[in-house]
Design a protein around this motif. Structure first.
Motif, short mmCIF file in Angstrom:
data_model
loop_
_atom_site.label_atom_id
_atom_site.label_comp_id
_atom_site.label_asym_id
_atom_site.label_seq_id
_atom_site.Cartn_x
_atom_site.Cartn_y
_atom_site.Cartn_z
N LEU A 29 44.34 30.90 45.23
CA LEU A 29 45.06 31.47 46.37
C LEU A 29 45.27 32.94 46.03
N TYR A 30 44.75 33.82 46.87
CA TYR A 30 44.74 35.25 46.60
C TYR A 30 45.73 35.95 47.53
N PHE A 31 46.65 36.74 46.96
CA PHE A 31 47.65 37.47 47.73
C PHE A 31 47.41 38.96 47.62
N GLU A 32 47.60 39.67 48.74
CA GLU A 32 47.59 41.13 48.76
C GLU A 32 48.96 41.58 49.26
N GLY A 33 49.50 42.64 48.66
CA GLY A 33 50.80 43.16 49.08
C GLY A 33 51.96 42.61 48.28
N VAL A 34 51.71 42.17 47.06
CA VAL A 34 52.76 41.63 46.19
C VAL A 34 53.43 42.79 45.46
N LYS A 35 54.76 42.88 45.59
CA LYS A 35 55.51 43.94 44.93
C LYS A 35 55.81 43.58 43.47
N ALA A 36 56.17 42.31 43.21
CA ALA A 36 56.50 41.89 41.85
C ALA A 36 56.52 40.37 41.77
N LYS A 42 54.75 26.65 35.41
CA LYS A 42 53.57 25.87 35.80
C LYS A 42 53.78 25.11 37.10
N GLU A 43 55.04 25.00 37.55
CA GLU A 43 55.35 24.26 38.78
C GLU A 43 55.78 25.14 39.95
N ARG A 44 56.17 26.40 39.66
CA ARG A 44 56.74 27.25 40.73
C ARG A 44 56.52 28.73 40.39
N ILE A 45 56.07 29.49 41.41
CA ILE A 45 55.92 30.94 41.28
C ILE A 45 56.62 31.59 42.46
N GLU A 46 57.51 32.55 42.17
CA GLU A 46 58.22 33.29 43.21
C GLU A 46 57.71 34.73 43.20
N LEU A 47 57.27 35.19 44.38
CA LEU A 47 56.72 36.53 44.52
C LEU A 47 57.61 37.37 45.42
N ILE A 63 48.77 32.39 36.94
CA ILE A 63 48.45 33.68 37.53
C ILE A 63 47.20 34.20 36.83
N LYS A 64 46.11 34.27 37.56
CA LYS A 64 44.82 34.69 36.99
C LYS A 64 44.61 36.19 37.08
N ALA A 68 47.64 46.07 40.88
CA ALA A 68 47.72 46.93 42.07
C ALA A 68 48.07 46.15 43.34
N PHE A 69 49.14 45.40 43.30
CA PHE A 69 49.67 44.65 44.45
C PHE A 69 48.82 43.44 44.84
N ASP A 70 47.82 43.08 44.04
CA ASP A 70 47.00 41.90 44.28
C ASP A 70 47.29 40.86 43.21
N LEU A 71 47.24 39.59 43.61
CA LEU A 71 47.57 38.51 42.71
C LEU A 71 46.74 37.28 43.08
N ALA A 72 46.21 36.60 42.09
CA ALA A 72 45.46 35.34 42.33
C ALA A 72 46.13 34.22 41.53
#
Length: 80
Positions: A29-36, A42-47, A63-64, A68-72
């Protein structure tokens, strides 16, 4: 003001902030626009996003890429 800035202002107001974008790939799952990253396990990620936050829950989350504000994220994603 550029043409693109005028479009952003029309849709998003005076802040000129584009919302995040999420794309489901075959293995991530690839996100763009992540500030932090607020928190992760392993069960929960808060962005943290430019406007608000998003929570991803699942199993064996990892988190792979985070650059630069991108996260996979990989793993068995159960909810967003």
């Amino acid at each position: 003001m550029s043409f693109f800035d005028e479009i952003k202002k029309f849709f998003y107001g005076n802040e000129l902030v584009m919302p995040f974008r999420a794309t489901l790939l075959s293995n991530a799952l690839y996100f763009e626009g992540v500030k932090a990253v607020k928190s992760f396990s392993k069960e929960r990620i808060e962005l943290l996003l430019k406007k608000g936050e998003i929570i991803i829950e699942g199993e064996e989350l990892c988190i792979k890429k985070y650059f630069a504000f991108d996260l996979a994220i990989t793993g068995k994603i159960k909810s967003v």
